[in-house]
Design a protein around this motif. Structure first.
Motif, PDB file in Angstrom:
ATOM      1  N   TYR A  14       5.008  10.054   3.283  1.00  0.00           N
ATOM      2  CA  TYR A  14       4.503   8.902   2.543  1.00  0.00           C
ATOM      3  C   TYR A  14       4.700   7.676   3.422  1.00  0.00           C
ATOM      4  N   VAL A  15       3.740   6.762   3.382  1.00  0.00           N
ATOM      5  CA  VAL A  15       3.808   5.538   4.190  1.00  0.00           C
ATOM      6  C   VAL A  15       3.683   4.332   3.256  1.00  0.00           C
ATOM      7  N   ALA A  49       6.249  -5.299   6.648  1.00  0.00           N
ATOM      8  CA  ALA A  49       7.083  -4.155   7.018  1.00  0.00           C
ATOM      9  C   ALA A  49       6.352  -2.867   6.674  1.00  0.00           C
ATOM     10  N   ILE A  50       6.670  -1.813   7.424  1.00  0.00           N
ATOM     11  CA  ILE A  50       6.076  -0.490   7.186  1.00  0.00           C
ATOM     12  C   ILE A  50       7.186   0.549   7.293  1.00  0.00           C
ATOM     13  N   ALA A  51       7.365   1.297   6.229  1.00  0.00           N
ATOM     14  CA  ALA A  51       8.359   2.365   6.195  1.00  0.00           C
ATOM     15  C   ALA A  51       7.653   3.683   5.899  1.00  0.00           C
ATOM     16  N   SER A  52       8.332   4.772   6.217  1.00  0.00           N
ATOM     17  CA  SER A  52       7.768   6.093   5.952  1.00  0.00           C
ATOM     18  C   SER A  52       8.894   7.073   5.649  1.00  0.00           C
ATOM     19  N   TRP A  53       8.623   7.988   4.746  1.00  0.00           N
ATOM     20  CA  TRP A  53       9.621   9.013   4.428  1.00  0.00           C
ATOM     21  C   TRP A  53       8.914  10.257   3.912  1.00  0.00           C
ATOM     22  N   GLU A  65       0.845  -1.187   0.000  1.00  0.00           N
ATOM     23  CA  GLU A  65       0.000   0.000   0.000  1.00  0.00           C
ATOM     24  C   GLU A  65       0.883   1.241   0.000  1.00  0.00           C
ATOM     25  N   GLY A  66       0.448   2.251  -0.743  1.00  0.00           N
ATOM     26  CA  GLY A  66       1.074   3.568  -0.688  1.00  0.00           C
ATOM     27  C   GLY A  66       0.088   4.526  -0.058  1.00  0.00           C
ATOM     28  N   GLU A  67       0.507   5.228   0.978  1.00  0.00           N
ATOM     29  CA  GLU A  67      -0.398   6.106   1.728  1.00  0.00           C
ATOM     30  C   GLU A  67       0.310   7.423   2.028  1.00  0.00           C
ATOM     31  N   ARG A  68      -0.454   8.459   2.297  1.00  0.00           N
ATOM     32  CA  ARG A  68       0.129   9.747   2.681  1.00  0.00           C
ATOM     33  C   ARG A  68      -0.462  10.216   4.007  1.00  0.00           C
ATOM     34  N   ALA A  69       0.430  10.714   4.836  1.00  0.00           N
ATOM     35  CA  ALA A  69       0.011  11.347   6.078  1.00  0.00           C
ATOM     36  C   ALA A  69       0.055  12.864   5.898  1.00  0.00           C
ATOM     37  N   TYR A  70      -0.966  13.528   6.386  1.00  0.00           N
ATOM     38  CA  TYR A  70      -1.054  14.977   6.354  1.00  0.00           C
ATOM     39  C   TYR A  70      -1.296  15.457   7.780  1.00  0.00           C
ATOM     40  N   ASN A  71      -0.438  16.346   8.249  1.00  0.00           N
ATOM     41  CA  ASN A  71      -0.553  16.848   9.621  1.00  0.00           C
ATOM     42  C   ASN A  71      -0.611  15.698  10.641  1.00  0.00           C
ATOM     43  N   GLY A  72       0.148  14.633  10.362  1.00  0.00           N
ATOM     44  CA  GLY A  72       0.242  13.515  11.297  1.00  0.00           C
ATOM     45  C   GLY A  72      -0.845  12.471  11.177  1.00  0.00           C
ATOM     46  N   LEU A 115       5.330   6.612  12.084  1.00  0.00           N
ATOM     47  CA  LEU A 115       5.307   8.069  11.936  1.00  0.00           C
ATOM     48  C   LEU A 115       5.850   8.757  13.179  1.00  0.00           C
ATOM     49  N   THR A 116       5.406   8.303  14.343  1.00  0.00           N
ATOM     50  CA  THR A 116       5.834   8.915  15.603  1.00  0.00           C
ATOM     51  C   THR A 116       7.333   8.723  15.831  1.00  0.00           C
ATOM     52  N   ALA A 117       7.814   7.506  15.585  1.00  0.00           N
ATOM     53  CA  ALA A 117       9.222   7.200  15.825  1.00  0.00           C
ATOM     54  C   ALA A 117      10.145   8.026  14.938  1.00  0.00           C
ATOM     55  N   ASN A 118       9.684   8.349  13.732  1.00  0.00           N
ATOM     56  CA  ASN A 118      10.511   9.131  12.814  1.00  0.00           C
ATOM     57  C   ASN A 118      10.228  10.628  12.868  1.00  0.00           C
ATOM     58  N   GLY A 119       9.232  11.018  13.672  1.00  0.00           N
ATOM     59  CA  GLY A 119       8.925  12.442  13.828  1.00  0.00           C
ATOM     60  C   GLY A 119       8.292  13.077  12.607  1.00  0.00           C
ATOM     61  N   PHE A 120       7.547  12.273  11.821  1.00  0.00           N
ATOM     62  CA  PHE A 120       6.941  12.789  10.595  1.00  0.00           C
ATOM     63  C   PHE A 120       5.507  13.266  10.825  1.00  0.00           C
TER      64      PHE A 120
END
Length: 289
Positions: free
Chosen positions: A95-96, A120-124, A41-48, A86-91
């Motif tokens: 993108y997730v 696995a779950i990555a974010s950048w 899955e490709g996802e986006r976080a906005y304002n957390g 997201l929390t661990a990376n401070g984002f």
């Protein structure tokens, strides 16, 4: 965050725990690497907050089922893990990427029922997928590859193997100075871009290909709903190539693409007009609401 994707600072959630970015590795005999047995899955976080997060997690489970494996983490557990990343990376705006795959195990042939399923779950942080095309309008090539029949592939799964022809098409498009490529389906109808759905405008009404052999994107569904809420007529139907000449506006939709206007497809030109800009702006407001 910048640099090669295997050499960055940060943390990735992998099989139930956070690991250092550079240590998030798999064995060379991982089944998915050889036989494409993975879904993502490709996802986006906005304002957390991840937009439509749960729908993405549910679709990940659906896609895995289409490839005949079961993810050993529930939707709720995946939701918690995405937030943990997201929390661990401070984002806040990021993108997730969640990916589930058949790992290395007792099987190393086409069959892999005894191999473990991993997650696995990555974010950048990732900006506009098409760069300044969101303002100027993307330029698209027309791909030589076609989206195949649903009798030949699990076409409604978001599965890695289905993107092979997309990579080939996008590479060919970039070599011509284009941002992406539009693909036809196996019957010759207009289908989608390599990683985004497509919409057209004619005389104030919207036309978009019927997703009967390709992914009905979550962003696509969101935009269709927005248009219908505004009483804009939306035609979800088969579109023939010769109709492209009569359309006045065009845009792409997808989690990465968001809503990106299109200025050119092959020899066909489109206005980056009021409706395309309005949909893009309204989507931006919605995801940040």
């Amino acid at each position: 965050m910048a640099g090669a994707y295997d050499d960055r600072d940060g943390l990735i959630w992998m099989d139930g725990k956070l690991v250092d970015w550079r240590d998030a590795n798999v064995h060379i005999l991982t089944h998915a690497m050889h036989y494409a047995s993975s879904v993502f899955e490709g996802e986006r976080a906005y304002n957390g907050k991840i937009f439509e997060s749960r729908r993405h997690s549910e679709r990940l489970h659906f896609s895995a089922g289409q490839l005949d494996f079961q993810i050993p983490w529930t939707v709720d557990e995946i939701e918690a893990a995405k937030q943990e990343v997201l929390t661990a990376n401070g984002f806040k705006d990021a993108y997730v990427r969640a990916i589930a795959w058949r790992g290395a195990g007792e099987d190393m042939g086409v069959a892999s029922a005894r191999n473990p399923v991993r997650l696995a779950i990555a974010s950048w942080e990732w900006g506009a997928y098409y760069g300044d095309a969101k303002m100027k309008g993307a330029k698209l090539d027309i791909a030589k590859w076609k989206r195949p029949s649903p009798e030949t592939i699990p076409s409604h799964a978001k599965a890695a193997g289905l993107y092979m022809i997309c990579t080939l098409s996008k590479h060919a498009a970039e070599a011509k100075g284009c941002s992406d490529a539009m693909m036809f389906d196996y019957r010759g109808y207009v289908a989608e871009a390599t990683g985004a759905n497509i919409f057209f405008v004619k005389d104030g009404e919207v036309h978009t290909p019927k997703p009967d052999c390709f992914l009905n994107g979550i962003t696509r569904q969101t935009v269709v709903g927005m248009l219908k809420d505004r009483q804009v007529k939306v035609h979800e139907r088969h579109i023939m190539p010769d109709e492209l000449e009569g359309f006045q506006q065009c845009w792409l939709t997808g989690t990465a693409a968001e809503v990106t206007p299109v200025g050119k497809i092959g020899d066909y030109n489109f206005e980056v007009g009021a409706m395309a800009r309005d949909v893009a702006e309204s989507y931006e407001k919605l995801v940040r609401a």
